[in-house]
Design a protein around this motif. Sequence first.
Motif, PDB file in Angstrom:
ATOM      1  N   ALA A  95      26.241  -8.051  -6.453  1.00  0.00           N
ATOM      2  CA  ALA A  95      26.642  -7.337  -5.240  1.00  0.00           C
ATOM      3  C   ALA A  95      27.946  -6.603  -5.511  1.00  0.00           C
ATOM      4  N   TRP A  96      28.142  -5.467  -4.845  1.00  0.00           N
ATOM      5  CA  TRP A  96      29.369  -4.690  -5.006  1.00  0.00           C
ATOM      6  C   TRP A  96      29.715  -4.042  -3.678  1.00  0.00           C
ATOM      7  N   PHE A  97      30.977  -4.203  -3.288  1.00  0.00           N
ATOM      8  CA  PHE A  97      31.464  -3.601  -2.057  1.00  0.00           C
ATOM      9  C   PHE A  97      32.739  -2.822  -2.341  1.00  0.00           C
ATOM     10  N   ASN A  98      32.709  -1.562  -1.976  1.00  0.00           N
ATOM     11  CA  ASN A  98      33.842  -0.663  -2.123  1.00  0.00           C
ATOM     12  C   ASN A  98      34.573  -0.602  -0.781  1.00  0.00           C
ATOM     13  N   ALA A 120      46.371  -3.710   9.706  1.00  0.00           N
ATOM     14  CA  ALA A 120      45.077  -3.142   9.309  1.00  0.00           C
ATOM     15  C   ALA A 120      44.732  -3.530   7.876  1.00  0.00           C
ATOM     16  N   ARG A 121      45.695  -3.561   6.988  1.00  0.00           N
ATOM     17  CA  ARG A 121      45.442  -3.955   5.598  1.00  0.00           C
ATOM     18  C   ARG A 121      45.077  -5.436   5.513  1.00  0.00           C
ATOM     19  N   ILE A 122      45.717  -6.250   6.332  1.00  0.00           N
ATOM     20  CA  ILE A 122      45.374  -7.679   6.388  1.00  0.00           C
ATOM     21  C   ILE A 122      43.953  -7.835   6.914  1.00  0.00           C
ATOM     22  N   ASN A 123      43.622  -7.093   7.962  1.00  0.00           N
ATOM     23  CA  ASN A 123      42.257  -7.154   8.509  1.00  0.00           C
ATOM     24  C   ASN A 123      41.226  -6.711   7.477  1.00  0.00           C
ATOM     25  N   GLN A 124      41.558  -5.686   6.697  1.00  0.00           N
ATOM     26  CA  GLN A 124      40.629  -5.221   5.660  1.00  0.00           C
ATOM     27  C   GLN A 124      40.439  -6.299   4.592  1.00  0.00           C
ATOM     28  N   ALA A 125      41.496  -6.976   4.212  1.00  0.00           N
ATOM     29  CA  ALA A 125      41.377  -8.059   3.226  1.00  0.00           C
ATOM     30  C   ALA A 125      40.470  -9.155   3.769  1.00  0.00           C
ATOM     31  N   ARG A 126      40.613  -9.490   5.037  1.00  0.00           N
ATOM     32  CA  ARG A 126      39.736 -10.507   5.664  1.00  0.00           C
ATOM     33  C   ARG A 126      38.293 -10.017   5.708  1.00  0.00           C
ATOM     34  N   ARG A 127      38.120  -8.761   6.067  1.00  0.00           N
ATOM     35  CA  ARG A 127      36.770  -8.185   6.133  1.00  0.00           C
ATOM     36  C   ARG A 127      36.106  -8.244   4.759  1.00  0.00           C
ATOM     37  N   ARG A 149      36.895 -10.238   2.279  1.00  0.00           N
ATOM     38  CA  ARG A 149      36.682 -11.652   1.945  1.00  0.00           C
ATOM     39  C   ARG A 149      35.408 -12.178   2.610  1.00  0.00           C
ATOM     40  N   ASN A 150      35.230 -11.879   3.886  1.00  0.00           N
ATOM     41  CA  ASN A 150      34.058 -12.390   4.598  1.00  0.00           C
ATOM     42  C   ASN A 150      32.755 -11.868   3.995  1.00  0.00           C
ATOM     43  N   ILE A 151      32.726 -10.597   3.663  1.00  0.00           N
ATOM     44  CA  ILE A 151      31.535 -10.020   3.041  1.00  0.00           C
ATOM     45  C   ILE A 151      31.279 -10.680   1.686  1.00  0.00           C
ATOM     46  N   ALA A 152      32.334 -10.809   0.900  1.00  0.00           N
ATOM     47  CA  ALA A 152      32.196 -11.400  -0.434  1.00  0.00           C
ATOM     48  C   ALA A 152      31.803 -12.869  -0.349  1.00  0.00           C
ATOM     49  N   ASP A 153      32.370 -13.593   0.600  1.00  0.00           N
ATOM     50  CA  ASP A 153      32.029 -15.016   0.740  1.00  0.00           C
ATOM     51  C   ASP A 153      30.554 -15.201   1.077  1.00  0.00           C
ATOM     52  N   TYR A 154      30.013 -14.294   1.892  1.00  0.00           N
ATOM     53  CA  TYR A 154      28.589 -14.384   2.206  1.00  0.00           C
ATOM     54  C   TYR A 154      27.747 -14.228   0.940  1.00  0.00           C
TER      55      TYR A 154
END
Length: 138
Positions: A27-30, A47-54, A56-61
């Motif tokens: 899997a790859w997410f840009n 916003a940068r913190i929220n992007q890091a969380r976003r 992370r959540n995608i990658a964790d899935y």
Amino acid sequence: MKILIMGLPGSGKTWLAERLQKQLDCAWFNADEVRRMANDWEFGEIARINQARRMRNIADYEKSLGRIVICDFVCPTSLTREIFEANLTIWLDTIEEGRYQDTNKIFERPKEVDLHIDKFITEEEVNNVVNWILGVHA
């Protein structure tokens, strides 16, 4: 395994991620594509913190499905890197500054990474990175 490919804008993150994804069949997410899907183009601290969380959540899935997942994004501060929680971090340190001054100002050089790439690499050298990842993952 979650792999973070980080560095300033223009350092070659997406170029490397695209090639690694093809060879690893993972899997790859840009980050720009994820921001586009979320319609979120804010770049302040929150916003940068929220992007890091976003990211992370995608990658964790994907990781929960037993897949290797690559995320390529600037991840400019130690806090955003801590939030993402990468298993492997590849830092593309190929340029002195990126095209966005606000990002250049807040970018913190990481103290510890798993792979530090300090020059643009060739297609052939990508194979070395793939072998390194597979060696770490085995």
